[in-house]
Design an enzyme around this catalytic site. Structure first.
Site, PDB file in Angstrom:
ATOM      1  NE  ARG A  15     -10.882 -61.475  17.453  1.00  0.00           N
ATOM      2  CZ  ARG A  15     -10.776 -61.114  16.758  1.00  0.00           C
ATOM      3  NH1 ARG A  15      -9.893 -62.090  15.888  1.00  0.00           N
ATOM      4  NH2 ARG A  15     -10.395 -60.159  15.993  1.00  0.00           N
ATOM      5  CE1 TYR A  93      -4.214 -62.670  12.974  1.00  0.00           C
ATOM      6  CE2 TYR A  93      -5.353 -61.940  14.609  1.00  0.00           C
ATOM      7  CZ  TYR A  93      -4.908 -62.536  14.349  1.00  0.00           C
ATOM      8  OH  TYR A  93      -4.829 -64.087  14.035  1.00  0.00           O
TER       9      TYR A  93
END
Length: 359
Positions: A15, A93
């Protein structure tokens, strides 16, 4: 503002923090964007794609030295710790409760660290965790079905069964976003599904939608153990925002379970909800303990980076844009939920639930 998009270096993590179309929007608003070389290669994006959007392509060290706002997907890896300093705002995150080493390193860096997963709206929703929870829930059933195959260490059972042959028994612990998406996939694959949760209203909602296709049980020690011991595939989808996941399945249960059963621990980013869970990677996703297969990949949505990056960017961009345009303090006044994303500031943990995890 000077904004940096590093290349992700976690195992099999493809990602990327921002897609070219969002880079283009930031550049049009007067910001400078640095993208690390080959950052988008894992999702078939070239450096030229980013250059056409107005980004500068840079080496890792150059990017961190030049930029103020660092947009990532996963938490910094050990080799990245030293790149961060007090001039940085890190937005990614983090899942700090699962790693004291990461937490200490980020505190020492002086960087201001915001975690996608703890940004919480007034209604309790977690808007930046939601899209990845959707994906993780769906992947948990795909992965679990694969792990049930004999070659993967499982008992050799087809999830949906056949005419004249029983389907697999799937137990989903937790009826939140992950659990509901896992449920949708499991029912679609014609498994026998039981969902457990401590929230009776969630169970009522599920029962009204699926009716006799799903068993809904209020979770307590007795009902949980009975369901687990009679399951072929167990999905752990417990979340306490910012906190370590509770250990719901003790090691002593493993030898009482069906041989070749599969545990998929979607809570592994927060330390895992099974006592015997330990983080695994997409390269080596599972291990067998006491004849039970454990699938505990810590970045499950990374398996589908094309879908995951677009879904994540759809959710994160308005916050990234606000921080870039207004500065962090004013962005928080416009989007108060950003304040709940603050995990580390001024060299210390400031999020109450994260702090509680290290008491």
């Amino acid at each position: 503002m000077k904004i940096g998009i590093p290349k992700e270096i976690k195992n099999h993590e493809y990602r990327v923090g921002l897609l070219p179309q969002y880079v283009d929007l930031l550049v049009q608003q007067g910001h400078q964007v640095w993208v690390e070389k080959d950052a988008g290669a894992g999702i078939q994006l070239s450096d030229k794609d980013y250059q056409n959007a107005g980004a500068q392509i840079a080496k890792q060290i150059e990017l961190y030295q030049a930029c103020e706002l660092i947009i990532k997907v996963k938490e910094p890896q050990q080799s990245e710790y030293s790149l961060l300093n007090k001039n940085h705002i890190l937005f990614t995150y983090l899942h700090l409760a699962a790693s004291s080493d990461l937490t200490q390193a980020l505190c020492n860096s002086g960087a201001t660290c915001l975690a996608y997963e703890t940004i919480e709206l007034d209604n309790g929703q977690l808007p930046l965790l939601f899209p990845m929870s959707e994906i993780a829930g769906r992947i948990s059933i795909q992965a679990g079905a694969h792990m049930l195959e004999k070659a993967q260490g499982g008992m050799g059972k087809l999830l949906g069964g056949l005419a004249g042959v029983n389907a697999a028994d799937v137990v989903i612990i937790g009826a939140g976003v992950v659990g509901q998406n896992a449920l949708q996939m499991a029912v679609g694959m014609q498994a026998n599904v039981t969902v457990l949760d401590t929230d009776i209203n969630k169970l009522r909602m599920i029962k009204s939608v699926y009716q006799n296709k799903v068993s809904c049980l209020l979770s307590d020690a007795i009902s949980l153990k009975q369901a687990v011991l009679n399951a072929d595939l167990i999905i752990g989808s417990i979340l306490l925002p910012g906190k370590k996941a509770p250990k719901l399945l003790p090691k002593t249960w493993l030898r009482q379970m069906r041989k070749g059963a599969v545990l998929v621990d979607v809570a592994i980013d927060q330390g895992g909800c099974f006592e015997t869970s330990k983080p695994t990677t997409h390269q080596e996703p599972a291990y067998v303990l006491d004849n039970i297969v454990h699938y505990c990949v810590a970045n499950m949505p990374g398996a589908v980076p094309l879908t995951a990056t677009q879904s994540l960017n759809n959710a994160t961009f308005k916050y990234i844009q606000a921080i870039a345009n207004l500065g962090l303090e004013t962005a928080i006044s416009q989007y108060p939920e950003l304040n709940s994303g603050l995990n580390i500031q001024h060299n210390e943990v400031v999020h109450p639930a994260v702090k509680e995890s290290f008491v």
